[in-house]
Design an enzyme around this catalytic site. Structure first.
Site, mmCIF file in Angstrom:
data_model
loop_
_atom_site.group_PDB
_atom_site.id
_atom_site.type_symbol
_atom_site.label_atom_id
_atom_site.label_comp_id
_atom_site.label_asym_id
_atom_site.label_seq_id
_atom_site.Cartn_x
_atom_site.Cartn_y
_atom_site.Cartn_z
ATOM 1 N N ARG A 51 -14.295 51.293 18.038
ATOM 2 C CA ARG A 51 -15.531 50.621 18.413
ATOM 3 C C ARG A 51 -16.579 51.700 18.677
ATOM 4 O O ARG A 51 -16.328 52.636 19.437
ATOM 5 C CB ARG A 51 -15.317 49.800 19.679
ATOM 6 C CG ARG A 51 -16.607 49.197 20.155
ATOM 7 C CD ARG A 51 -16.534 48.740 21.564
ATOM 8 N NE ARG A 51 -17.789 48.137 21.933
ATOM 9 C CZ ARG A 51 -18.256 48.134 23.166
ATOM 10 N NH1 ARG A 51 -17.565 48.676 24.143
ATOM 11 N NH2 ARG A 51 -19.404 47.568 23.424
ATOM 12 N N ARG A 69 -27.551 43.858 35.556
ATOM 13 C CA ARG A 69 -28.729 44.314 34.797
ATOM 14 C C ARG A 69 -29.855 43.294 34.906
ATOM 15 O O ARG A 69 -29.605 42.082 34.935
ATOM 16 C CB ARG A 69 -28.365 44.493 33.315
ATOM 17 C CG ARG A 69 -27.496 45.706 33.085
ATOM 18 C CD ARG A 69 -27.064 45.809 31.642
ATOM 19 N NE ARG A 69 -25.622 45.859 31.545
ATOM 20 C CZ ARG A 69 -24.929 45.659 30.435
ATOM 21 N NH1 ARG A 69 -25.555 45.390 29.301
ATOM 22 N NH2 ARG A 69 -23.615 45.736 30.448
ATOM 23 N N GLU A 119 -12.963 40.976 19.727
ATOM 24 C CA GLU A 119 -13.606 42.089 19.026
ATOM 25 C C GLU A 119 -12.573 43.013 18.387
ATOM 26 O O GLU A 119 -12.800 43.553 17.303
ATOM 27 C CB GLU A 119 -14.492 42.869 20.018
ATOM 28 C CG GLU A 119 -15.732 42.070 20.399
ATOM 29 C CD GLU A 119 -16.322 42.457 21.744
ATOM 30 O OE1 GLU A 119 -15.670 42.175 22.773
ATOM 31 O OE2 GLU A 119 -17.419 43.030 21.773
ATOM 32 N N ASN A 144 -11.160 51.670 21.858
ATOM 33 C CA ASN A 144 -12.477 51.474 22.462
ATOM 34 C C ASN A 144 -12.606 52.520 23.576
ATOM 35 O O ASN A 144 -12.090 52.334 24.678
ATOM 36 C CB ASN A 144 -12.571 50.056 23.021
ATOM 37 C CG ASN A 144 -13.926 49.766 23.635
ATOM 38 O OD1 ASN A 144 -14.765 50.656 23.770
ATOM 39 N ND2 ASN A 144 -14.138 48.520 24.030
ATOM 40 N N HIS A 152 -23.252 43.624 21.256
ATOM 41 C CA HIS A 152 -22.221 42.567 21.170
ATOM 42 C C HIS A 152 -22.099 42.012 19.756
ATOM 43 O O HIS A 152 -21.604 40.892 19.573
ATOM 44 C CB HIS A 152 -22.521 41.377 22.109
ATOM 45 C CG HIS A 152 -22.475 41.680 23.564
ATOM 46 N ND1 HIS A 152 -23.388 41.156 24.444
ATOM 47 C CD2 HIS A 152 -21.631 42.442 24.298
ATOM 48 C CE1 HIS A 152 -23.103 41.581 25.676
ATOM 49 N NE2 HIS A 152 -22.050 42.374 25.604
#
Ligand code: ADP
Length: 398
Positions: free
Chosen positions: A92, A242, A385, A7, A181
């Site tokens: 990823r 955010r 993940e 990743n 996601h």
């Protein structure tokens, strides 16, 4: 089969080496400050080898990959004897646009398509591409697979992914909801079906991935039908830093009043907003909960907003799917924040959602936190993940 999962971020690179015989992680680690100075933390998880945790020079991602391979194969810190034991690499990749609805083996054509998706994720995709190129440079022709954050959401119908702006912007420029996601939502929803002992094809599931970034996903009969993040990961719920959903008019107003350019504005919306912006305390939910307990009203308001928004989105997805069988909580806040789970579920008492307080207090495991009588089942499922990336890589390369 042993698979290296990568990743790659702009200045960091996370990795896991997974033995697919038993799906156990053999080693994991993190390169940080790539291109600045460099630090590697490498943790072998088999063979009783020590952890390596030191500053090392990492001018580019290639040196980072080389350092990872060096540690994975070293007599002192290693878990394999040579690079030849690594059968494949799974990467990823954040944005696959409309091109990729599933994981793919990386070849020149895929690399070109990844470049084409870069304008959609200008911060993330270049880092992912750099990670892939660095692996190629160091590992030669080891087969590699790209697993996309956006792919799972490609099953959304037009009514869910379209924005109500002139159609040309979708047709010519690809402006639409993509969602993120996806790998996490896919993993926890399929695990949820396993835990329920029912095929996913007969379930309506809502998955709440709540970490620094948060998104909620409606999964109808195993397929994503809606998700709260959009064209970018900025929208949906208010997050750590955010803003979540925001009236575009606010942007115009603030920019005009304070003479800001769009980069300054986006920096505020990405990094200084969310629960941090509202509370003025922290983006970390543990800090917020502590501050709220001590009487900080803005911290309490930020938490209330997060809970309220989460419940509103879950409620809208129950409407979208005309029902729900299970609600899942995952990622940092979803897995650890029992107050958050309780606050969200409180809104669905009328549907027969009933939490088991004792189960809701446990952490770190796949667990049903609703009572046996609860009509809608509620689960905490730690996301994984990396395992999805490794499984996809095995399936494609194997
Ligand atoms: P990322 O989105 O960066 O992968 P994580 O999924 O690791 O983030 O989630 C990180 C967040 O999880 C932290 O910011 C913190 O707010 C939250 N968190 C971690 N532990 C707890 C806890 N015990 N209670 C509440 N929130 C927690």
């Amino acid at each position: 089969m042993k698979i290296l999962v990568i990743n790659a971020g702009s200045s960091s690179l996370k990795y896991q080496l997974i033995d697919m015989e038993n799906e156990k992680v053999m080693a994991k680690g993190l390169c940080e400050r790539i291109g600045i100075d460099g630090h590697l933390k490498h943790s072998p998880l088999v063979g009783g080898k020590p952890v390596f945790d030191e500053d090392i020079s990492l001018p580019t991602h290639s040196e980072a990959i080389a350092a990872v391979i060096d540690k994975l194969t070293s007599p002192e810190y290693g878990v394999v004897t040579s690079m030849k034991e690594i059968d494949a690499v799974g990467h990823r990749v954040v944005h696959g646009g409309e091109k990729f609805a599933c994981s793919v083996k990386i070849d020149d054509e895929v690399m070109a398509a990844l470049e084409e998706c870069t304008p959609f994720a200008p911060l993330h995709n270049p880092a992912n591409i750099t990670g892939i190129n660095a692996c190629k440079a160091v590992m030669g022709d080891v087969p590699m697979v790209a697993v996309f954050d956006t792919a799972f959401h490609q099953t959304m119908p037009g009514k869910a992914y379209m924005y109500a702006i002139p159609y040309e912007y979708y047709k010519n420029d690809g402006i639409r909801r993509y969602g993120f996601h996806g790998t996490s939502h896919r993993y926890v929803s399929s695990r949820c079906a396993e835990l329920m002992g029912r095929p996913i094809e007969e379930l309506k599931i809502i998955s709440c991935h709540m970490g620094n970034g948060s998104s909620i996903c409606a999964i109808d009969h195993g397929k994503c039908v809606d998700t709260s993040m959009g064209f970018t990961p900025l929208v949906g719920l208010p997050m750590g830093t955010r803003c979540g959903d925001l009236d575009a008019g606010v942007i115009q107003f603030i920019m005009n009043k304070y003479g800001m350019n769009i980069d300054e504005m986006l920096n505020i919306l990405n990094k200084k907003s969310g629960v941090l912006g509202v509370s003025g305390v922290s983006s970390d939910f543990r800090d917020l909960e502590k501050a709220a307990e001590e009487g900080n009203e803005r911290a309490a308001l930020a938490l209330e907003m997060f809970h309220y928004w989460s419940a509103k989105v879950v409620g809208s997805y129950i409407a979208a799917m005309n029902g729900v069988d299970a609600i899942i909580f995952t990622a940092g806040v979803g897995e650890n924040g029992k107050e958050t789970r309780a606050a969200v579920c409180e809104h669905f008492g009328y549907l027969g959602v009933e939490l088991d307080e004792e189960a809701n207090s446990k952490r770190g495991q796949d667990i049903m936190i609703s009572t046996p009588e609860s009509k809608v089942k509620v689960f905490v499922i730690p996301t994984n993940e990396e395992l999805v990336i490794a499984r996809d890589t095995k399936a494609i390369v194997g």
